[in-house]
Design a protein around this motif. Structure first.
Motif, PDB file in Angstrom:
ATOM      1  N   ASP A  50       0.801  -1.221   0.000  1.00 28.64           N
ATOM      2  CA  ASP A  50       0.000   0.000   0.000  1.00 28.64           C
ATOM      3  C   ASP A  50       0.834   1.271   0.000  1.00 28.64           C
ATOM      4  O   ASP A  50       0.275   2.374  -0.030  1.00 28.64           O
ATOM      5  CB  ASP A  50      -0.915   0.023   1.236  1.00 28.64           C
ATOM      6  CG  ASP A  50      -2.006  -1.026   1.163  1.00 28.64           C
ATOM      7  OD1 ASP A  50      -2.544  -1.384   2.220  1.00 28.64           O
ATOM      8  OD2 ASP A  50      -2.318  -1.486   0.043  1.00 28.64           O
ATOM      9  N   THR A  61       0.539   3.465   4.258  1.00 28.35           N
ATOM     10  CA  THR A  61      -0.810   2.893   4.243  1.00 28.35           C
ATOM     11  C   THR A  61      -1.726   3.774   3.416  1.00 28.35           C
ATOM     12  O   THR A  61      -1.401   4.915   3.107  1.00 28.35           O
ATOM     13  CB  THR A  61      -1.354   2.756   5.677  1.00 28.35           C
ATOM     14  OG1 THR A  61      -1.191   3.999   6.372  1.00 28.35           O
ATOM     15  CG2 THR A  61      -0.613   1.667   6.430  1.00 28.35           C
ATOM     16  N   ARG A  62      -2.881   3.270   3.096  1.00 32.06           N
ATOM     17  CA  ARG A  62      -3.810   3.980   2.224  1.00 32.06           C
ATOM     18  C   ARG A  62      -4.469   5.163   2.926  1.00 32.06           C
ATOM     19  O   ARG A  62      -4.622   5.172   4.137  1.00 32.06           O
ATOM     20  CB  ARG A  62      -4.907   3.017   1.739  1.00 32.06           C
ATOM     21  CG  ARG A  62      -4.382   1.890   0.863  1.00 32.06           C
ATOM     22  CD  ARG A  62      -5.538   1.067   0.308  1.00 32.06           C
ATOM     23  NE  ARG A  62      -5.068  -0.072  -0.459  1.00 32.06           N
ATOM     24  CZ  ARG A  62      -5.877  -0.933  -1.071  1.00 32.06           C
ATOM     25  NH1 ARG A  62      -7.190  -0.770  -0.985  1.00 32.06           N
ATOM     26  NH2 ARG A  62      -5.390  -1.957  -1.744  1.00 32.06           N
ATOM     27  N   ASP A  63      -4.891   6.134   2.125  1.00 27.29           N
ATOM     28  CA  ASP A  63      -5.607   7.306   2.642  1.00 27.29           C
ATOM     29  C   ASP A  63      -7.104   7.023   2.522  1.00 27.29           C
ATOM     30  O   ASP A  63      -7.749   7.404   1.542  1.00 27.29           O
ATOM     31  CB  ASP A  63      -5.252   8.567   1.841  1.00 27.29           C
ATOM     32  CG  ASP A  63      -3.758   8.782   1.742  1.00 27.29           C
ATOM     33  OD1 ASP A  63      -3.353   9.655   0.976  1.00 27.29           O
ATOM     34  OD2 ASP A  63      -3.007   8.069   2.421  1.00 27.29           O
ATOM     35  N   LEU A  64      -7.652   6.348   3.514  1.00 27.90           N
ATOM     36  CA  LEU A  64      -9.059   5.957   3.453  1.00 27.90           C
ATOM     37  C   LEU A  64      -9.814   6.504   4.658  1.00 27.90           C
ATOM     38  O   LEU A  64      -9.282   6.523   5.768  1.00 27.90           O
ATOM     39  CB  LEU A  64      -9.206   4.427   3.411  1.00 27.90           C
ATOM     40  CG  LEU A  64      -8.663   3.718   2.157  1.00 27.90           C
ATOM     41  CD1 LEU A  64      -8.817   2.212   2.300  1.00 27.90           C
ATOM     42  CD2 LEU A  64      -9.394   4.193   0.915  1.00 27.90           C
ATOM     43  N   GLY A  65     -11.050   6.922   4.423  1.00 31.67           N
ATOM     44  CA  GLY A  65     -11.881   7.424   5.508  1.00 31.67           C
ATOM     45  C   GLY A  65     -12.710   6.350   6.171  1.00 31.67           C
ATOM     46  O   GLY A  65     -13.455   6.621   7.102  1.00 31.67           O
ATOM     47  N   VAL A  66     -12.590   5.102   5.688  1.00 31.36           N
ATOM     48  CA  VAL A  66     -13.319   3.984   6.297  1.00 31.36           C
ATOM     49  C   VAL A  66     -12.300   2.991   6.828  1.00 31.36           C
ATOM     50  O   VAL A  66     -11.189   2.868   6.305  1.00 31.36           O
ATOM     51  CB  VAL A  66     -14.229   3.289   5.264  1.00 31.36           C
ATOM     52  CG1 VAL A  66     -15.328   4.230   4.819  1.00 31.36           C
ATOM     53  CG2 VAL A  66     -13.436   2.815   4.047  1.00 31.36           C
ATOM     54  N   TYR A  68      -9.913   0.000   7.522  1.00 37.27           N
ATOM     55  CA  TYR A  68      -9.300  -0.866   6.526  1.00 37.27           C
ATOM     56  C   TYR A  68      -8.080  -1.548   7.142  1.00 37.27           C
ATOM     57  O   TYR A  68      -7.418  -0.984   8.019  1.00 37.27           O
ATOM     58  CB  TYR A  68      -8.885  -0.027   5.309  1.00 37.27           C
ATOM     59  CG  TYR A  68      -8.030  -0.758   4.290  1.00 37.27           C
ATOM     60  CD1 TYR A  68      -6.641  -0.582   4.270  1.00 37.27           C
ATOM     61  CD2 TYR A  68      -8.601  -1.614   3.360  1.00 37.27           C
ATOM     62  CE1 TYR A  68      -5.857  -1.259   3.338  1.00 37.27           C
ATOM     63  CE2 TYR A  68      -7.825  -2.281   2.420  1.00 37.27           C
ATOM     64  CZ  TYR A  68      -6.443  -2.112   2.416  1.00 37.27           C
ATOM     65  OH  TYR A  68      -5.676  -2.765   1.508  1.00 37.27           O
ATOM     66  N   THR A 244      -2.319  -0.989   8.922  1.00 37.56           N
ATOM     67  CA  THR A 244      -3.536  -0.601   9.640  1.00 37.56           C
ATOM     68  C   THR A 244      -4.199  -1.865  10.166  1.00 37.56           C
ATOM     69  O   THR A 244      -3.944  -2.966   9.675  1.00 37.56           O
ATOM     70  CB  THR A 244      -4.511   0.144   8.719  1.00 37.56           C
ATOM     71  OG1 THR A 244      -4.709  -0.628   7.522  1.00 37.56           O
ATOM     72  CG2 THR A 244      -3.979   1.501   8.348  1.00 37.56           C
ATOM     73  N   THR A 248      -8.294   3.737  10.315  1.00 35.42           N
ATOM     74  CA  THR A 248      -8.080   4.748   9.284  1.00 35.42           C
ATOM     75  C   THR A 248      -6.759   5.483   9.515  1.00 35.42           C
ATOM     76  O   THR A 248      -6.606   6.618   9.097  1.00 35.42           O
ATOM     77  CB  THR A 248      -9.240   5.760   9.272  1.00 35.42           C
ATOM     78  OG1 THR A 248      -9.389   6.319  10.581  1.00 35.42           O
ATOM     79  CG2 THR A 248     -10.535   5.103   8.874  1.00 35.42           C
TER      80      THR A 248
END
Length: 725
Positions: A50, A61-66, A68, A244, A248
């Motif tokens: 990622d 890590t990913r930029d996610l608002g949920v 993961y 993660t 988030t």
């Protein structure tokens, strides 16, 4: 010197340091390496999983608002030589890096990052507690890592959710350092600096961590480490991994410099870029945290009416009077002046009386609080009550994550609603919890009543609430932790019921109101519905308040909360913890006795007990890892506390003794008893409720719970700190 890639937006403003000094061995491979982010091209870094570039930095890590679960890794693309043939001492190295852990949802934590030395440049480990270092098999040769862990994983023997660890071919750290001791919080969203120094001749590793660009005098972690025993090749790759854990979190490497050599001592890595550069703009600003400003004078506490009624105001009027009524000396003037003063005095008295009616508890009890915070302090700590800092939402307020500037400590700030009900909850909670001191109660650090705001400041509980640990966590809560939690709650209730000067009836015992600290010790919270009564005195009737599944049957009928109604609620929590099922279970159990939609957990467990199948109630996720005799005793304690007849329930002091084996569990009948309650008693109780209260019962139904709200709040929890409000 290598040129910067066009993908670096900061290329024009960075001054290049020495890029890579290459001393070739006979094989032509790197023997001494030096580089930093200001001189690297994108081709010199390898991004795996990622990991990705963004705004001139590496995000692992990913930029996610949920929430993961994922992992990523970045490595310097060329291997670094750590051993040379014929030499006993491994290479010395020193690395400096700046990183941050930010979160779109502060209540969703988990994972972390690590500086890694890896035998290859292709492998990415698993997410969660494996931090992208290892896979689920947990062991991999040739790996050395310094981890920065943001979540306490019991299975990896973590000391807390804010530590540094030295990992040697395993994610179970061989040596750990508690970041709380140096005032650094990995989850603070601040830029954090770290130095890792290894001395090949002495086999000594030192790790330093700080908010400042200045290297601390003392390391957070120091360990004897012979790299020869752990590295499987003479050459290895260096870089970072992160992960993660159903969260988030965003793990960003803002700056990195590295140098290695076969000298006795490692050379210092290139210094960080100037403070004004894009790579490290805030490090010097972050430490040490500035002291809190002196509290501002609270002008709202001294009103215009109070000034006018003082002697100073009277003198002022007398001084101005000659200029206003020069030459007029009449009885009428004095009469008017007297009337004016009398009017002001009467108005001021009424104002103070109204204020006293609403703030009586504040005036007499707040002085007992640990600290009065200023509104300015708490607004700054929560970044202006930023919505991204919300960690709990309830009927009568919101809870925010706060970071105090004076100490750097993390707190939970409860912002009560401005309506009358919210104020009532505030005064009730403040007057009760401010006088309580017990290791298993959520500690109140202080309060604020300023600028029309009502704020309470609590210790932050890093492992959230019990219901989250039972039903939302990726990891199964072990039996040893569950047993410790139940004992802690029982101890807290015994203190409230029998050891306080006035008995405290909590009225809202449930798993979402039980918070867990970093050691998974239980801390009972949310005293908004609590009531104080004199020992051995019958409580007044109120509207039933609480959550269905935890409410005692006699409380629903009469509205009279007693210590025995708290005992019933505790019994429901015991069965919830043992079975891993909610008190009002909506699903159907596969195999065994089914729990239908809307069925009651107490009914189900009592049915199994009647059929001689009690142990089938145990949470299957425990995998049988518990003592059967101990488990059976705890379940019987839960049933004894859940007796529909309040006279058949034990007191909480006896419950504590039962849980530790100092007292036998009372005989629990195979058939569930029924509540015996005369019609005349019911009619009298209902009449008392109608006469004493001028409000109605509000019934609100959620997807999993029904909450009776009145005389305070209640209702189901929605995560960490949600039911502190």
């Amino acid at each position: 010197m290598e040129s910067l890639s066009g993908g670096f937006s900061f290329a024009s403003i960075l001054v290049a340091h020495v890029v890579v000094l290459v001393f070739f061995s006979s094989g032509g491979i790197l023997a001494v390496t030096e580089f930093d982010f200001g001189t690297l091209t994108l081709t010199r870094l390898k991004l795996l999983g990622d990991a990705h570039w963004t705004n001139g930095s590496v995000r692992l890590t990913r930029d996610l608002g949920v929430p993961y679960s994922g992992s990523g890794k970045v490595l310097y693309s060329k291997p670094v030589q750590f051993r040379r043939p014929g030499e006993q001492s491994p290479a010395s190295f020193s690395t400096f890096f700046s990183f941050s852990v930010t979160n779109l949802n502060p209540s969703s934590i988990g994972g972390g990052l690590a500086f890694v030395i890896s035998p290859d440049d292709e492998f990415v480990g698993d997410s969660g507690g494996f931090l992208g270092i290892m896979d689920a098999r947990r062991s991999r040769k040739g790996v050395v890592a310094v981890e920065f862990d943001t979540l306490m994983d019991v299975e990896f023997n973590d000391i807390n959710g804010n530590h540094v660890g030295l990992d040697l071919n395993s994610v179970i750290s061989a040596r750990v350092g508690d970041l709380e001791t140096v005032g650094v919080d990995l989850k603070s969203n601040n830029l954090i600096n770290s130095w890792v120094d290894y001395f090949g001749s002495t086999r000594l590793l030192k790790v330093y961590v700080s908010y400042s660009n200045s290297k601390p005098k003392s390391p957070i972690l120091s360990a004897n480490l012979d790299l020869n025993k752990y590295l499987i090749n003479d050459f290895a790759f260096v870089g970072f991994s992160g992960s993660t854990q159903g969260s988030t979190e965003i793990h960003t490497i803002e700056w990195w410099s590295f140098t290695s050599s076969f000298d006795a001592n490692p050379a210092a890595p290139p210094p960080p870029p100037p403070t004004g550069s894009l790579m490290n703009p805030t490090a010097d600003k972050a430490s040490p945290p500035p002291p809190s400003p002196a509290p501002e004078a609270n002008s709202s506490n001294t009103t215009a009416y109070e000034q006018k009624s003082s002697g100073k105001c009277h003198n002022h009027l007398c001084k101005d009077a000659p200029g206003a009524i020069v030459g007029v000396v009449t009885a009428g003037a004095f009469f008017l002046a007297f009337c004016a003063l009398a009017f002001i005095w009467a108005y001021n008295k009424k104002f103070k009386s109204d204020k006293k009616n609403s703030d009586t508890i504040l005036a007499c009890d707040v002085i007992k609080m640990p600290k009065e915070f200023t509104y300015k302090e708490l607004k700054s700590a929560t970044k202006g009550f930023d919505s991204n800092r919300i960690i709990g939402q309830g009927a009568f307020g919101t809870v925010y994550k706060g970071i105090l500037a004076a100490t750097g400590g993390t707190v939970a700030v409860k912002r009560c609603s401005h309506n009358g009900q919210g104020k009532a909850e505030f005064f009730s909670e403040l007057s009760i919890i401010g006088t309580l001191r017990h290791r298993n109660l959520v500690r109140l650090q202080g309060w604020c009543h300023e600028k029309g705001e009502i704020l309470l400041v609590y210790d932050m509980m890093c492992n959230g609430s019990l219901d989250k640990a039972l039903f939302e966590s990726r990891m199964t809560l072990s039996w040893s932790h569950r047993k410790k939690i139940l004992l802690g709650v029982a101890s807290a209730l015994a203190y409230l019921h029998q050891e306080c000067e006035n008995q405290v009836i909590h009225r809202d015992i449930k798993s979402s109101n039980i918070m867990l600290d970093e050691g998974f010790n239980a801390r009972l919270g949310d005293f908004g519905l609590a009531r104080q009564v004199e020992h051995d005195k019958s409580p007044d009737a109120t509207v039933a308040a609480g959550t269905m599944g935890y409410l005692a049957p006699e409380y629903l009928l009469t509205g009279r909360a007693t210590d025995k109604t708290d005992v019933f609620s505790y019994g429901a929590v015991v069965l919830e913890v043992v079975t891993g099922r909610r008190p009002i279970e909506k699903g159907v159990v596969s195999g065994g006795v089914g729990v239908g939609v809307g069925s009651n957990l107490v009914e189900w467990v009592w049915g199994l007990y009647r059929e001689g199948r009690l142990m089938e109630a145990v949470d299957r996720r425990l995998g049988g890892e518990f003592d059967g005799e101990e488990m059976g005793r705890v379940i019987l304690v839960g049933l004894a506390c859940s007796n529909p007849d309040p006279t058949g329930r034990p007191v909480m002091r006896s419950v504590v003794q039962m849980l530790v084996g100092e007292r036998d569990v009372p005989v629990v009948p195979k058939t569930k008893p029924t509540l015996s309650f005369s019609t005349s008693q019911l009619i009298l109780s209902l009449q008392d409720s109608v006469n004493d209260l001028n409000e109605m019962v509000t019934i609100s139904t959620t997807s999993s719970e029904t909450s009776f709200i009145g005389g305070g709040g209640g209702g189901g929890g929605n995560g960490s700190y949600s039911d502190l409000v």
